[in-house]
Design an enzyme around this catalytic site. Structure first.
Site, PDB file in Angstrom:
ATOM      1  N   HIS A  55       6.914   1.650  19.345  1.00  0.00           N
ATOM      2  CA  HIS A  55       5.829   2.089  18.452  1.00  0.00           C
ATOM      3  C   HIS A  55       5.969   3.566  18.104  1.00  0.00           C
ATOM      4  CE1 HIS A  55       1.460   0.992  17.179  1.00  0.00           C
ATOM      5  NE2 HIS A  55       2.063   1.731  16.284  1.00  0.00           N
ATOM      6  N   GLY A  85       0.838  -1.193   0.000  1.00  0.00           N
ATOM      7  CA  GLY A  85       0.000   0.000   0.000  1.00  0.00           C
ATOM      8  C   GLY A  85       0.875   1.245   0.000  1.00  0.00           C
ATOM      9  N   GLU A  97       1.540  -4.260  23.633  1.00  0.00           N
ATOM     10  CA  GLU A  97       2.233  -3.024  24.024  1.00  0.00           C
ATOM     11  C   GLU A  97       1.605  -2.419  25.286  1.00  0.00           C
ATOM     12  OE1 GLU A  97       2.031  -0.556  20.535  1.00  0.00           O
ATOM     13  OE2 GLU A  97       2.919  -2.130  19.307  1.00  0.00           O
ATOM     14  N   ARG A 157       1.507  -4.181  12.659  1.00  0.00           N
ATOM     15  CA  ARG A 157       0.945  -4.302  13.985  1.00  0.00           C
ATOM     16  C   ARG A 157       1.575  -5.551  14.620  1.00  0.00           C
ATOM     17  NH1 ARG A 157       0.086   0.043  13.808  1.00  0.00           N
ATOM     18  NH2 ARG A 157      -1.821   1.265  13.860  1.00  0.00           N
TER      19      ARG A 157
END
Lengths: 316, 354
Positions: free
Chosen positions: B309, B183, B291, B262
């Site tokens: 992250h 993407g 997380e 993810r």
């Protein structure tokens, strides 16, 4: 292959060491304790016709003068700023280096250090491993790498490779060197200060010589500024290191990604204390593939010398 | 109809009847973002009121000028589901502050004619940059070398990584990089890595005719021919644990995994085992399954790069997000098409094209 007496100055690389031992009469300087090196050289001077050295060790006048039979110095590096080239020319000693094979690795590390410095990759890793993510929450915001203005000192092989990678990140690229190359995509600046003033990331990618020693001085550092980042994959001697450290401590320079230092392997304590620098131990060419290719060039140059064929990558 | 800015300006100068700024529900713990929006919209900030969601939505709906749009953060406790939409029937537009919209029931929105927008390409560049930075770090051991230097080992142990007992340090040139998800993010990663001499392969739901990279219809096939596997896809039912034991096996002992998708895209426990046992060579991980918890085994590994992250976390993406959100809202209120609409038929991949 006649038995060429080769003196290797330090261990450098296992593959190189093994192959030199296999193909030539290898003498290893580090077999003697440091305070007995002179004796070692005296004892073996007659048989030593070649020296294999690294970028850091070089070959100074004292060493060259101690070896009356010396015909060739093969450096396991592209930089030969520590080889006394004028002395070699006087004596008719050939000098070879390892250009080309390490270009991509060095360029890759330069960009890797730039991203690491701007996005604080090693710092965020430290933060996480120290348990701070759980205890203190999110790591602070950093600044985007893409689109940053990249200024390159020296648009040779390595400089061009860095420029090409920068284009992939939509970074406007500009450069300084003595000659304007009128490059279609990259902007030329006639002085390093102007380059620094118009850059967010300044990369040192030129060779070290009389003209380029301390080319990154206080004026250049301040022109780069409090949000600027210096990346040095050249030589420690390109930068006024005390000025660099002071500017980083004061915040007059935003950050740095360094692979080389004035006095390797000693990294100033003041740099170690900073969180806005990424410190690498002179590993620009540090990949198995490149180290093998560099070793093969050293071996190939020595063999060409023995066979009286043209040297592969002569400097002198 | 005048733009909200023009209406506000008109109101401020006292021309004609004062027109109120359009009301917008704002659900995100971000006071400065709310403040930026307040210049153009009448912001109903859930977390500022301290009310329960139910009470907040009821109050919003009962107002004389109920909100027609909502900005709702992803990854939080609030879902824009049937109950939410029932509670505020005036709502015609929902804007996510992330690329992901798994907190929004797209079918319920479509059913009611509620348009949905996401953050579009706002984060893509920073994530792509971080993925590339991590890849260089893992292959060339930048963070590990930093630790070596900072521990004072360079004068003691000599050259790194050459002199050390490090076996895996390798060039980027010629490496086959398999990207899962081509993407916005995957495409930018591909473009960057090509300049380093990497060969790009990819897997996605459908092959893309316009790209020059080799397509692999399944991830095991991709992994078996890749040196580096990059996870750059969204998280949904199909992509949960898309990197599983078989994929790690196919990637092999010289393989590296980079995850900027993810945590749940990867079977984390399997990956940790594979790293411990040397069945893969290294990893760069920005995301984890739970997380901020990170498997303890990873914390002592020298061949992994870990980050909390942060791939999207730059000041530029923060301000880009604000600009983009405002632009989507202004488009909506002017009756123009959204800049980054999420259409229900892509609900399987949650609005990001994989």
């Amino acid at each position: 292959m006649e038995s060429l007496g080769v003196l290797m100055l330090d261990p450098m690389d296992d593959y190189l060491k093994q192959e030199l031992g296999r193909r030539f009469q290898l003498l290893r300087l580090w077999d003697a304790p440091p305070d007995r090196h002179d004796d070692f050289l005296r004892a073996n001077a007659e048989s030593i016709r070649a020296v294999v050295t690294g970028g850091g060790s070089g070959a100074d006048a004292a060493l060259i003068d101690a070896l009356p039979g010396l015909e060739i110095i093969a450096s396991y590096s592209v930089g030969v700023d520590r080889v006394d080239l004028p002395r070699c020319r006087e004596r008719g000693i050939r000098v070879t280096n390892t250009p080309g094979v390490l270009t991509d690795d060095v360029a890759d590390l330069a960009v890797g250090l730039a991203i690491a410095a701007l996005r604080r990759i090693p710092q965020a890793d430290r933060y996480l491993r120290a348990g701070q993510w759980k205890d203190n929450g999110d790591y602070p915001l950093t600044t985007r790498f893409s689109g940053k203005r990249v200024g390159i000192i020296g648009l040779g092989r390595i400089g061009l490779a860095i420029a090409k990678r920068g284009e992939g990140f939509d970074c406007p690229v500009s450069y300084y060197q003595r000659r304007d190359l009128a490059h279609a995509n990259y902007t030329y600046y006639p002085t390093v200060v102007e380059l620094a003033r118009n850059s967010d990331v300044l990369v040192v990618a030129c060779s070290l010589n009389e003209q380029s020693r301390r080319i990154v001085d206080r004026e250049v550092i301040e022109a780069l500024g409090p949000r600027g980042v210096l990346v040095n994959i050249g030589r420690g001697g390109h930068v006024d290191e005390p000025e660099l450290v002071s500017a980083l401590v004061d915040g007059r320079l935003g950050g740095a990604g360094l692979d080389v230092y004035a006095d390797e392997p000693d990294v100033p304590e003041a740099l170690m204390a900073l969180d806005n620098v990424v410190l690498a131990p002179h590993m620009g060419s540090g990949s198995l593939e490149t180290r093998t290719a560099m070793a093969d060039l050293v071996l190939g140059n020595l063999e060409a010398h023995v066979l009286k064929k043209p040297l592969l990558t002569p400097v002198v | 109809m005048p733009s909200p800015a023009a209406a506000a300006a008109a109101a401020a100068q006292g021309y004609g009847k004062p027109m109120a700024l359009p009301a917008v529900i704002f659900i995100r713990r971000d006071a400065s973002f709310a403040a930026a929006l307040r210049q153009r919209f009448r912001i109903l900030d859930l977390y500022a009121t301290g009310q329960s969601l139910g009470a907040f939505l009821a109050a919003a709906a009962a107002a004389s000028d109920p909100p027609r749009a909502a900005v709702v953060a992803a990854g939080g406790p609030v879902r824009v589901d049937a109950a939410f939409l029932d509670a505020v029937p005036s709502l015609r537009c929902v804007v996510s502050t992330a690329a992901g919209v798994d907190h929004i029931d797209l079918h319920e929105c479509a059913r009611r004619g509620v348009v949905v927008a996401n953050s579009g390409r706002v984060y893509s560049t920073d994530v792509a940059d971080y993925a590339v930075g991590m890849l260089i770090d893992v292959l060339r051991r930048v963070s590990a070398a930093e630790r070596f230097v900072r521990r004072g080992l360079w004068p003691v142990q000599g050259d790194y990584p050459l002199g050390s007992k490090v076996h895996f340090f390798t060039s980027l040139g010629g490496k086959r990089v398999g990207i899962i998800g081509l993407g916005n993010i995957g495409s930018l990663i591909a473009k960057r890595l090509q300049a380093f001499g990497c060969v790009i392969y990819y897997n996605s739901t459908r092959p893309k005719d316009s790209v020059p990279y080799k397509y692999f219809p399944n991830v095991i096939g991709l992994a078996s021919e890749s040196d580096v596997l990059v996870v750059a896809c969204a998280l949904n039912k199909e992509t949960r644990h898309i990197v599983n034991k078989d994929v790690l096996e196919a990637l092999g002992k010289d393989g590296v995994i980079i995850n900027v998708g993810r945590g749940a895209n990867v079977d984390e426990a399997e990956m940790v085992r594979a790293l411990q046992e040397g069945r893969i060579a290294g990893a760069g991980l920005d995301v984890f399954e739970n997380e901020p918890a990170v498997p303890a085994e990873l914390l002592s590994m020298d061949n992994v790069v870990l980050s909390p992250h942060v791939a999207v976390q730059t000041s530029e993406s923060r301000s880009d997000l604000r600009d983009h959100t405002i632009a989507n809202l202004e488009a909506f209120f002017s009756g123009k098409p959204l800049l980054s609409p999420v259409l229900p038929q892509y609900s399987k991949v949650n609005g990001t094209d994989r």
